[in-house]
Design a protein around this motif. Sequence first.
Motif, PDB file in Angstrom:
ATOM      1  N   SER A   1       0.838  -1.208   0.000  1.00 14.47           N
ATOM      2  CA  SER A   1       0.000   0.000   0.000  1.00 14.47           C
ATOM      3  C   SER A   1       0.867   1.250   0.000  1.00 14.47           C
ATOM      4  O   SER A   1       1.961   1.274   0.571  1.00 14.47           O
ATOM      5  N   LEU A   2       0.368   2.289  -0.666  1.00 13.75           N
ATOM      6  CA  LEU A   2       1.050   3.582  -0.674  1.00 13.75           C
ATOM      7  C   LEU A   2       0.859   4.250   0.685  1.00 13.75           C
ATOM      8  O   LEU A   2      -0.243   4.246   1.245  1.00 13.75           O
ATOM      9  N   HIS A   3       1.925   4.835   1.198  1.00 19.45           N
ATOM     10  CA  HIS A   3       1.898   5.440   2.527  1.00 19.45           C
ATOM     11  C   HIS A   3       1.581   6.928   2.428  1.00 19.45           C
ATOM     12  O   HIS A   3       2.200   7.665   1.653  1.00 19.45           O
ATOM     13  N   GLY A   4       0.614   7.375   3.237  1.00 16.54           N
ATOM     14  CA  GLY A   4       0.281   8.795   3.275  1.00 16.54           C
ATOM     15  C   GLY A   4      -0.171   9.302   1.921  1.00 16.54           C
ATOM     16  O   GLY A   4      -0.964   8.675   1.226  1.00 16.54           O
ATOM     17  N   GLY A   5       0.378  10.419   1.513  1.00 20.57           N
ATOM     18  CA  GLY A   5       0.015  10.996   0.218  1.00 20.57           C
ATOM     19  C   GLY A   5       0.999  10.656  -0.877  1.00 20.57           C
ATOM     20  O   GLY A   5       1.056  11.356  -1.905  1.00 20.57           O
ATOM     21  N   SER A   6       1.796   9.610  -0.696  1.00 19.02           N
ATOM     22  CA  SER A   6       2.814   9.243  -1.687  1.00 19.02           C
ATOM     23  C   SER A   6       2.168   8.820  -3.000  1.00 19.02           C
ATOM     24  O   SER A   6       1.071   8.262  -3.025  1.00 19.02           O
ATOM     25  N   GLN A   7       2.874   9.077  -4.086  1.00 18.87           N
ATOM     26  CA  GLN A   7       2.432   8.666  -5.413  1.00 18.87           C
ATOM     27  C   GLN A   7       3.416   7.639  -5.966  1.00 18.87           C
ATOM     28  O   GLN A   7       4.627   7.787  -5.827  1.00 18.87           O
ATOM     29  N   ALA A   8       2.881   6.605  -6.591  1.00 21.30           N
ATOM     30  CA  ALA A   8       3.739   5.598  -7.217  1.00 21.30           C
ATOM     31  C   ALA A   8       4.414   6.191  -8.441  1.00 21.30           C
ATOM     32  O   ALA A   8       3.924   7.148  -9.040  1.00 21.30           O
ATOM     33  N   SER A   9       5.545   5.624  -8.815  1.00 20.03           N
ATOM     34  CA  SER A   9       6.311   6.095  -9.964  1.00 20.03           C
ATOM     35  C   SER A   9       6.722   4.906 -10.822  1.00 20.03           C
ATOM     36  O   SER A   9       6.970   3.818 -10.298  1.00 20.03           O
ATOM     37  N   PRO A  10       6.808   5.081 -12.153  1.00 18.77           N
ATOM     38  CA  PRO A  10       7.264   3.980 -13.018  1.00 18.77           C
ATOM     39  C   PRO A  10       8.677   3.514 -12.685  1.00 18.77           C
ATOM     40  O   PRO A  10       9.070   2.411 -13.050  1.00 18.77           O
ATOM     41  N   GLN A  11       9.451   4.378 -11.980  1.00 22.15           N
ATOM     42  CA  GLN A  11      10.821   3.996 -11.628  1.00 22.15           C
ATOM     43  C   GLN A  11      10.876   3.078 -10.406  1.00 22.15           C
ATOM     44  O   GLN A  11      11.916   2.466 -10.155  1.00 22.15           O
ATOM     45  N   ASP A  12       9.790   2.972  -9.651  1.00 22.12           N
ATOM     46  CA  ASP A  12       9.790   2.156  -8.437  1.00 22.12           C
ATOM     47  C   ASP A  12       9.825   0.671  -8.786  1.00 22.12           C
ATOM     48  O   ASP A  12       9.184   0.226  -9.733  1.00 22.12           O
TER      49      ASP A  12
END
Length: 520
Positions: A392-403
């Motif tokens: 799950s994404l934490h807080g207001g974090s946004q996923a990135s294609p680099q992750d």
Amino acid sequence: MAEQEPQQDLEKKIEETRQRFKNELLQDSTEKYDSRDVGRLEQDDALVEAYLTWRLYVVDDALKMIDESLLWRKEFGINDVSESTVPRWMFESGAVYLHGYDKEGNKLFWFKVKLHVKDAKSVVDKKKYIAFWLERYAKKEPGMPLTVVFDMTDSGISNIDMDFVKYVVNCFKVYYPKFLSKMIIVDMPWIMNAAWRIVKSWLGPEAIAKLKFASKAEVQTFIDPEYLPPHLGGTDPFKYNYPPLPDDDFQTPLCENGPIVSEDDAESKEGEMESRDTLESSYNSEIVAKPKKVNFLEDSLRSDDGERDTSAKAKGVRKPQTTFKGLLLDVSPAEELSFGSGENEKKCLIVLSNVAKNQVAFKVRTTAPEKYRVKPSSSSCEPGASVDIVVSLHGGSQASPQDRFLIMAAEMENVGSQELAQFWKEVPKTKITEHRLRCHILDSVKPAASPRRDSLQETSSNGQQELSTALMRVMACNSRLEQKVNSCLWVQKVLTGLVLVLLVLNLQCLYLLGTAQRPS
């Protein structure tokens, strides 16, 4: 029904390609190619599809590419290329390496042109050196393209080796289908324009649209400053140093309180300089075991509490649709975790299924531990059982294609009640398998404009893609037509020469007849 027809056509093309490969290319000798490559071609649909796609689904052209690719792989012993088979000084030079990502999430393959020196004695080793990096990446990120960056800062005519450049081009044009995302030529001196016009002619219609020329200011159109070195206007502090090989996919990140360190980090540092893995082919489904300097996401909730929490959270998470068949664990999804902006899109589910005879220990690592929460991040799985892992994404974090995410697994043979922490310290690195997952960003992440605008943008995008495909087909047809015209012109020249020879012979015969008829 309409969606099934293209898929059925593709399956027919794949089967036709395989059948003709057996009948036409394997008929003469089974020793023509490396048997490992032949086996993968016969089993891996994605590999055959890659050749077909790169050749615009023309089976004849795909077979020609397969033939050239497999002959090259056997000639250079690509399946057996490893770090130990390449001269150490090449790694130390830092002329070629993998590091960072472009804006689309594709790995960057850097060529420092100023460090290249033409040397006939090391040509073969240099070619193996390039193959080593390509095989290494294809092993870690199967199916993901590369962005090639030729950094021509401070380079000159003495650094240009056209034969070597042609080999690099052929790697993407012939040997590694669908591997090239784009090729960026950065800060090219004007004196080299003529040389790169020749390179452009080598690329062919399927790759020529991927060639991009950029100044230092323009390169940020393709690559964010965080992955650009300072001399190109970026902020990336990375400096190449060997050993070890750079592998920035899973480095220990920093947080507000400093580096996040766990017992697994210490373990990783202890094993960092141990013996390295031997690369096998880029196209098999086996996993190469390799120690990594990475951060391990340790949850405060462990064992029973963690499992109860996971089972409760997994109920509202989307189920994965694809599966990677591994040696110890089947991993679902096979390649990507999809994140979006919706509440039900901020969590993903990873399902691990034990296909081994014994209990299997696993742990999950990521390139961005400050952004994600993984439960459970470390546990074990009984034979025949499955484990649900919620990411799950934490807080207001946004996923990135680099992750990226790394799943490590090892079989626990006769370990009894041994603790997992102790097991991971003692398990040999060669017994650890790895599988990587990348992040995919769903369209819902984009800000919602008016539906009409989105529809127009989508229509425009589809139209551009169709136009691009049509242009590539036209260019491919034009290239084949040009080859046929050239062959016809060659035949015409030969025939013209023969006619001239016959004319000369006729004149000579007439002369001799006239001479013979004269009275003596």
